[in-house]
Design a protein around this motif. Structure first.
Motif, mmCIF file in Angstrom:
data_model
loop_
_atom_site.group_PDB
_atom_site.id
_atom_site.type_symbol
_atom_site.label_atom_id
_atom_site.label_comp_id
_atom_site.label_asym_id
_atom_site.label_seq_id
_atom_site.Cartn_x
_atom_site.Cartn_y
_atom_site.Cartn_z
ATOM 1 N N MET A 1 0.832 -1.094 -0.092
ATOM 2 C CA MET A 1 0.164 -0.096 0.129
ATOM 3 C C MET A 1 0.639 1.273 0.020
ATOM 4 O O MET A 1 2.034 1.288 0.588
ATOM 5 C CB MET A 1 -0.757 -0.004 0.973
ATOM 6 N N THR A 2 0.542 2.146 -0.509
ATOM 7 C CA THR A 2 1.733 3.573 -1.092
ATOM 8 C C THR A 2 0.248 4.691 -0.750
ATOM 9 O O THR A 2 -0.512 4.566 -0.607
ATOM 10 C CB THR A 2 2.193 3.951 -2.360
ATOM 11 N N ARG A 3 1.328 5.225 0.495
ATOM 12 C CA ARG A 3 0.326 6.562 1.029
ATOM 13 C C ARG A 3 1.874 7.573 0.605
ATOM 14 O O ARG A 3 2.375 8.100 1.403
ATOM 15 C CB ARG A 3 0.024 6.448 2.611
ATOM 16 N N PRO A 4 0.992 8.482 0.432
ATOM 17 C CA PRO A 4 1.936 9.882 0.099
ATOM 18 C C PRO A 4 1.772 10.487 1.859
ATOM 19 O O PRO A 4 1.728 10.433 2.939
ATOM 20 C CB PRO A 4 0.921 10.985 0.366
ATOM 21 N N THR A 5 3.315 10.433 2.128
ATOM 22 C CA THR A 5 4.062 11.513 3.081
ATOM 23 C C THR A 5 4.100 13.048 3.703
ATOM 24 O O THR A 5 3.252 13.500 2.589
ATOM 25 C CB THR A 5 6.158 11.104 3.167
ATOM 26 N N ALA A 6 4.081 13.629 4.296
ATOM 27 C CA ALA A 6 4.621 15.118 4.962
ATOM 28 C C ALA A 6 4.770 15.852 3.671
ATOM 29 O O ALA A 6 4.439 16.883 3.260
ATOM 30 C CB ALA A 6 5.101 15.595 5.991
ATOM 31 N N THR A 7 6.174 15.304 2.531
ATOM 32 C CA THR A 7 6.319 16.043 1.135
ATOM 33 C C THR A 7 6.177 15.241 0.563
ATOM 34 O O THR A 7 6.486 16.425 -0.875
ATOM 35 C CB THR A 7 7.686 15.246 2.054
ATOM 36 N N GLY A 8 4.704 14.423 0.257
ATOM 37 C CA GLY A 8 4.276 14.849 -0.925
ATOM 38 C C GLY A 8 4.256 13.339 -1.469
ATOM 39 O O GLY A 8 3.671 12.638 -3.042
ATOM 40 N N THR A 11 5.148 6.065 -0.324
ATOM 41 C CA THR A 11 6.232 5.351 -0.156
ATOM 42 C C THR A 11 6.011 3.451 -0.622
ATOM 43 O O THR A 11 4.694 4.297 -1.119
ATOM 44 C CB THR A 11 6.148 5.269 1.174
ATOM 45 N N GLY A 12 6.492 3.207 0.152
ATOM 46 C CA GLY A 12 5.853 1.680 -0.952
ATOM 47 C C GLY A 12 6.364 1.421 -1.837
ATOM 48 O O GLY A 12 7.688 1.524 -2.785
ATOM 49 N N ALA A 13 5.578 0.684 -3.083
ATOM 50 C CA ALA A 13 6.257 0.114 -4.319
ATOM 51 C C ALA A 13 5.846 1.413 -5.650
ATOM 52 O O ALA A 13 7.191 1.248 -6.180
ATOM 53 C CB ALA A 13 4.947 -0.964 -4.568
ATOM 54 N N ALA A 14 5.034 2.235 -4.990
ATOM 55 C CA ALA A 14 5.645 3.083 -5.935
ATOM 56 C C ALA A 14 7.454 4.348 -6.040
ATOM 57 O O ALA A 14 7.089 4.998 -7.269
ATOM 58 C CB ALA A 14 4.093 4.513 -6.013
ATOM 59 N N ALA A 15 7.745 4.275 -4.841
ATOM 60 C CA ALA A 15 8.911 5.014 -4.560
ATOM 61 C C ALA A 15 9.995 4.990 -5.112
ATOM 62 O O ALA A 15 10.752 5.995 -6.144
ATOM 63 C CB ALA A 15 9.306 4.663 -3.248
#
Length: 72
Positions: A1-8, A11-15
Motif C-alpha cells: 500500500m502506498t501513502r503520501p508522506t508529509a513531503t508529498g 512510500t512503498g512500491a511506488a517509490a
C-alpha cells in the motif's frame, strides 16, 4: 500500500518507480542544459571574435586623417 508522506512523496512500491521517473527527468534536463550551455559558449566565442574585428576596424578608421570638404 502506498501513502503520501508529509513531503508529498509516496512510500512503498511506488517509490522506486517515482525515483526512476525523477532520475530520467533529471537526466533529460541535465542533457538539455548542457546543450544550451554549449550553444551559449559558442555564441560568446563568436561575439568575442566579432568584437575583436570591430575594435580592429575602429582602430584602423581612427588612424585615417579626415580631409576637409571642398566648398561647392
Amino acid at each position: 500500500m502506498t501513502r503520501p508522506t508529509a513531503t508529498g512523496r509516496t512510500t512503498g512500491a511506488a517509490a522506486p518507480t517515482s525515483l526512476k521517473t525523477d532520475n530520467a527527468r533529471l537526466r533529460r534536463d541535465t542533457r538539455d542544459l548542457t546543450e544550451q550551455l554549449e550553444l551559449a559558449l559558442a555564441a560568446i566565442q563568436r561575439f568575442s571574435v566579432d568584437n575583436d574585428r570591430l575594435r580592429s576596424a575602429l582602430h584602423e578608421a581612427r588612424s585615417i586623417t579626415p580631409l576637409p570638404r571642398r566648398p561647392r
